[in-house]
Design a protein around this motif. Structure first.
Motif, PDB file in Angstrom:
ATOM      1  N   LYS A 235     -30.760 -89.193  16.686  1.00 41.64           N
ATOM      2  CA  LYS A 235     -30.555 -89.148  15.244  1.00 41.64           C
ATOM      3  C   LYS A 235     -30.618 -90.551  14.649  1.00 41.64           C
ATOM      4  O   LYS A 235     -30.089 -91.497  15.229  1.00 41.64           O
ATOM      5  CB  LYS A 235     -29.195 -88.523  14.912  1.00 41.64           C
ATOM      6  CG  LYS A 235     -29.116 -87.053  15.185  1.00 41.64           C
ATOM      7  CD  LYS A 235     -27.784 -86.498  14.733  1.00 41.64           C
ATOM      8  CE  LYS A 235     -27.759 -85.001  14.955  1.00 41.64           C
ATOM      9  NZ  LYS A 235     -26.555 -84.392  14.399  1.00 41.64           N
TER      10      LYS A 235
ATOM     11  N   ASN B  81     -39.206 -85.012  11.820  1.00 42.86           N
ATOM     12  CA  ASN B  81     -38.595 -84.062  10.908  1.00 42.86           C
ATOM     13  C   ASN B  81     -37.420 -84.707  10.190  1.00 42.86           C
ATOM     14  O   ASN B  81     -36.553 -85.317  10.815  1.00 42.86           O
ATOM     15  CB  ASN B  81     -38.111 -82.828  11.675  1.00 42.86           C
ATOM     16  CG  ASN B  81     -37.531 -81.798  10.742  1.00 42.86           C
ATOM     17  OD1 ASN B  81     -38.087 -81.467   9.703  1.00 42.86           O
ATOM     18  ND2 ASN B  81     -36.373 -81.278  11.113  1.00 42.86           N
TER      19      ASN B  81
ATOM     20  N   THR C   1     -34.001 -84.201   8.512  1.00 43.29           N
ATOM     21  CA  THR C   1     -32.948 -83.186   8.524  1.00 43.29           C
ATOM     22  C   THR C   1     -32.132 -83.204   7.241  1.00 43.29           C
ATOM     23  O   THR C   1     -31.492 -82.212   6.897  1.00 43.29           O
ATOM     24  CB  THR C   1     -32.011 -83.370   9.733  1.00 43.29           C
ATOM     25  OG1 THR C   1     -31.450 -84.678   9.706  1.00 43.29           O
ATOM     26  CG2 THR C   1     -32.772 -83.159  11.039  1.00 43.29           C
ATOM     27  N   SER C   2     -32.127 -84.337   6.540  1.00 43.91           N
ATOM     28  CA  SER C   2     -31.391 -84.459   5.284  1.00 43.91           C
ATOM     29  C   SER C   2     -31.981 -85.614   4.497  1.00 43.91           C
ATOM     30  O   SER C   2     -32.345 -86.645   5.071  1.00 43.91           O
ATOM     31  CB  SER C   2     -29.911 -84.738   5.583  1.00 43.91           C
ATOM     32  OG  SER C   2     -29.216 -85.135   4.430  1.00 43.91           O
TER      33      SER C   2
ATOM     34  N   GLU D 284     -34.529 -86.936  13.031  1.00 42.50           N
ATOM     35  CA  GLU D 284     -34.421 -86.937  14.481  1.00 42.50           C
ATOM     36  C   GLU D 284     -35.778 -87.269  15.066  1.00 42.50           C
ATOM     37  O   GLU D 284     -36.785 -86.666  14.700  1.00 42.50           O
ATOM     38  CB  GLU D 284     -33.932 -85.579  14.988  1.00 42.50           C
ATOM     39  CG  GLU D 284     -32.502 -85.307  14.599  1.00 42.50           C
ATOM     40  CD  GLU D 284     -31.913 -84.095  15.303  1.00 42.50           C
ATOM     41  OE1 GLU D 284     -32.391 -83.752  16.401  1.00 42.50           O
ATOM     42  OE2 GLU D 284     -30.979 -83.528  14.736  1.00 42.50           O
TER      43      GLU D 284
END
Length: 159
Positions: free
Chosen positions: A2, A29, A31-32, A51
């Motif tokens: 992460k 990707n 994630t937030s 990530e």
């Protein structure tokens, strides 16, 4: 692994799209992602959680730093920053589950912001672990809907 990227960017149209395209190009990707004005209305802070491996992230960081709208870029490590996220969560409720739900809200210090005949809605602000913990505890009871802001973060200390 992460990663959390904090970027100060010029506040103009297309910045968010161009930034996220750099992650897509490198196969990472997101994630937030959150973005908002800073104390200077001409500058926004983006906080992007993703990530990926260190090499791919280094490529994204290099791509972002080359963009003309990026003022400053930081790859934050868990020990280097303070973070918060807001979640609004609506849970199914009945006579048998009300007490349990209220106890969970109390433990996590979630605030009730709405009630219906069959649901109760609460808000919680905290680090991602706390938000994830609340969600995990409420899932067996029945989450009807949920909305998360994504993480916001600042470096710790005087920097």
């Amino acid at each position: 692994m992460k990663h959390t990227i904090s970027a100060l960017v010029i506040n103009r149209a297309g910045v968010l799209a161009e930034s996220s395209a750099a992650f897509q190009k490198n196969g990472i990707n997101i994630t937030s992602i959150s973005c908002g004005e800073t104390e200077n209305m001409d500058v926004s802070r983006m906080v992007i959680c993703a990530e990926g491996n260190d090499e791919d992230l280094a490529n994204v960081t290099k791509d972002l730093q080359a963009m003309d709208f990026v003022i400053k870029l930081d790859d934050l490590a868990r020990r280097d920053f303070v973070d918060r996220e807001l979640v609004l969560i609506k849970v199914a409720v009945n006579k048998d589950s009300m007490s349990q739900i209220m106890q969970i809200f109390e433990v996590f210090r979630a605030d009730v912001i709405g009630m219906g005949q069959k649901t109760i809605t609460a808000e919680l602000s905290g680090d991602q672990e706390r938000v994830e913990g609340l969600i995990k505890m409420l899932q067996p009871i029945g989450i009807k809907s949920m909305c998360r802001t994504g993480m916001i973060a600042l470096k710790r200390g005087d920097e």
